[in-house]
Design a protein around this motif. Structure first.
Motif, PDB file in Angstrom:
ATOM      1  N   GLY A 138       0.800  -1.213   0.000  1.00 45.51           N
ATOM      2  CA  GLY A 138       0.000   0.000   0.000  1.00 45.51           C
ATOM      3  C   GLY A 138       0.834   1.264   0.000  1.00 45.51           C
ATOM      4  N   GLU A 139       2.035   1.184   0.552  1.00 47.42           N
ATOM      5  CA  GLU A 139       2.946   2.334   0.564  1.00 47.42           C
ATOM      6  C   GLU A 139       3.708   2.477  -0.751  1.00 47.42           C
ATOM      7  OE1 GLU A 139       5.524   2.111   3.955  1.00 47.42           O
ATOM      8  OE2 GLU A 139       3.892   1.538   5.287  1.00 47.42           O
ATOM      9  N   GLY A 140       3.522   1.527  -1.634  1.00 45.94           N
ATOM     10  CA  GLY A 140       4.231   1.580  -2.911  1.00 45.94           C
ATOM     11  C   GLY A 140       5.661   1.103  -2.839  1.00 45.94           C
ATOM     12  N   LEU A 141       6.052   0.445  -1.735  1.00 51.53           N
ATOM     13  CA  LEU A 141       7.435  -0.008  -1.576  1.00 51.53           C
ATOM     14  C   LEU A 141       7.695  -1.350  -2.241  1.00 51.53           C
ATOM     15  CD1 LEU A 141       8.191   0.948   2.146  1.00 51.53           C
ATOM     16  CD2 LEU A 141       8.999   2.081   0.072  1.00 51.53           C
ATOM     17  N   VAL A 142       6.669  -2.186  -2.348  1.00 53.60           N
ATOM     18  CA  VAL A 142       6.846  -3.517  -2.937  1.00 53.60           C
ATOM     19  C   VAL A 142       5.700  -3.800  -3.895  1.00 53.60           C
ATOM     20  CG1 VAL A 142       8.059  -4.387  -0.893  1.00 53.60           C
ATOM     21  CG2 VAL A 142       5.585  -4.740  -1.105  1.00 53.60           C
ATOM     22  N   VAL A 143       5.930  -4.754  -4.779  1.00 52.40           N
ATOM     23  CA  VAL A 143       4.894  -5.238  -5.696  1.00 52.40           C
ATOM     24  C   VAL A 143       4.897  -6.762  -5.640  1.00 52.40           C
ATOM     25  CG1 VAL A 143       4.950  -3.271  -7.266  1.00 52.40           C
ATOM     26  CG2 VAL A 143       6.523  -5.173  -7.636  1.00 52.40           C
ATOM     27  N   SER A 144       3.720  -7.357  -5.780  1.00 54.36           N
ATOM     28  CA  SER A 144       3.599  -8.811  -5.785  1.00 54.36           C
ATOM     29  C   SER A 144       3.463  -9.299  -7.217  1.00 54.36           C
ATOM     30  CB  SER A 144       2.371  -9.249  -4.976  1.00 54.36           C
ATOM     31  OG  SER A 144       2.501  -8.871  -3.631  1.00 54.36           O
ATOM     32  N   GLU A 145       4.173 -10.354  -7.554  1.00 50.66           N
ATOM     33  CA  GLU A 145       4.070 -10.975  -8.870  1.00 50.66           C
ATOM     34  C   GLU A 145       3.615 -12.408  -8.680  1.00 50.66           C
ATOM     35  OE1 GLU A 145       7.473 -10.507 -11.354  1.00 50.66           O
ATOM     36  OE2 GLU A 145       7.759  -8.390 -10.823  1.00 50.66           O
TER      37      GLU A 145
END
Length: 259
Positions: free
Chosen positions: A64-71
């Motif tokens: 939600g903070e834009g620090l990580v993305v899930s693939e």
């Protein structure tokens, strides 16, 4: 073995927030570099000694903070690209409309993202007192209301609701789901309302539960609010736009004279 701090049982924060703080610090200190995969869910469960849901809540907060993305099928990765830079002095330049592009598309593409808009709804309703005051219309008058959500690389980062006097929107593409190249402002200018200036009020707060759901943001993540009014060359207010932005996803840049 993971080189990360563990959970402090004397800390008043919930375990998932402690885990999020540990991972956040590791990302900010470049222990996990941009584009690098975070430890697996199983590794984090073992290291912190918590339930699977606790780890997922921590990762959701970072997402939600834009620090990580899930693939899907690959894992969770440190976000490799910067926030979208919103340059106020350029975003509504007429040349972008002439090229058939709306402001968000220009900004997202410049930052390396693929922009998309969804959840578009169009309706007529009575304005609230704040909108009526800015549009200089009676609260008893109908206005055209356009709601939409903006995504960058598939991640929701902003919602926007525009209010346009019916007199300016009736019979135009502004009342259609697809406003056409250049968006609302291009259609307003085509009907004779050449834009001259904008005012913006910027604030920050915590999101409502509905905003958290729509924007897919974790607990503790703030949002920015921008209330914009657009005026034509005759100083007529032609639109009010109320936007809610995921704060870590944006950098707002303003340029103004020192005179």
């Amino acid at each position: 073995m993971l080189q990360l701090d563990g959970i402090d049982k004397t800390d008043d924060r919930p375990p998932y927030r402690q885990i999020a703080a540990v991972l956040r610090a590791a990302i900010e200190s470049h222990q996990f570099a941009a584009g690098e995969r975070l430890p697996s869910e199983a590794d984090l469960i073992e290291h912190f000694g918590v339930a699977r849901m606790t780890v997922r809540q921590a990762v959701q907060e970072l997402r939600g903070e834009g620090l990580v993305v899930s693939e899907h099928g690959r894992g969770v990765f440190v976000q490799a690209r910067p926030p979208i830079r919103r340059l106020a002095s350029d975003r509504f330049a007429r040349r972008h409309r002439d090229e058939g592009k709306a402001a968000f598309s220009v900004e997202a593409e410049k930052s390396g993202y693929s922009p998309r808009v969804d959840s578009i709804t169009v309706r007529r309703q009575k304005p609230g007192s704040v909108v009526a005051e800015r549009l200089r219309v009676p609260v008893s008058d109908d206005v055209v209301v356009r709601s939409r959500r903006y995504l960058a690389d598939g991640q929701p980062i902003e919602t926007a609701v525009s209010y346009i006097p019916v007199a300016f929107a009736a019979g135009t593409a502004i009342e259609q789901t697809d406003t056409g190249p250049g968006g609302i402002y291009a259609r307003l200018e085509e009907s004779g309302h050449v834009l001259a200036r904008f005012t913006e009020e910027v604030g920050a707060r915590m999101p409502t539960p509905d905003e958290r759901r729509v924007l897919n943001i974790g607990l503790g993540v703030p949002v920015l609010t921008v209330l914009r009014t657009a005026y034509d060359v005759n100083d007529v207010a032609v639109e009010v736009c109320d936007t809610v932005k995921v704060a870590p996803s944006y950098l707002l840049e303003y340029e103004f004279s020192a005179r």
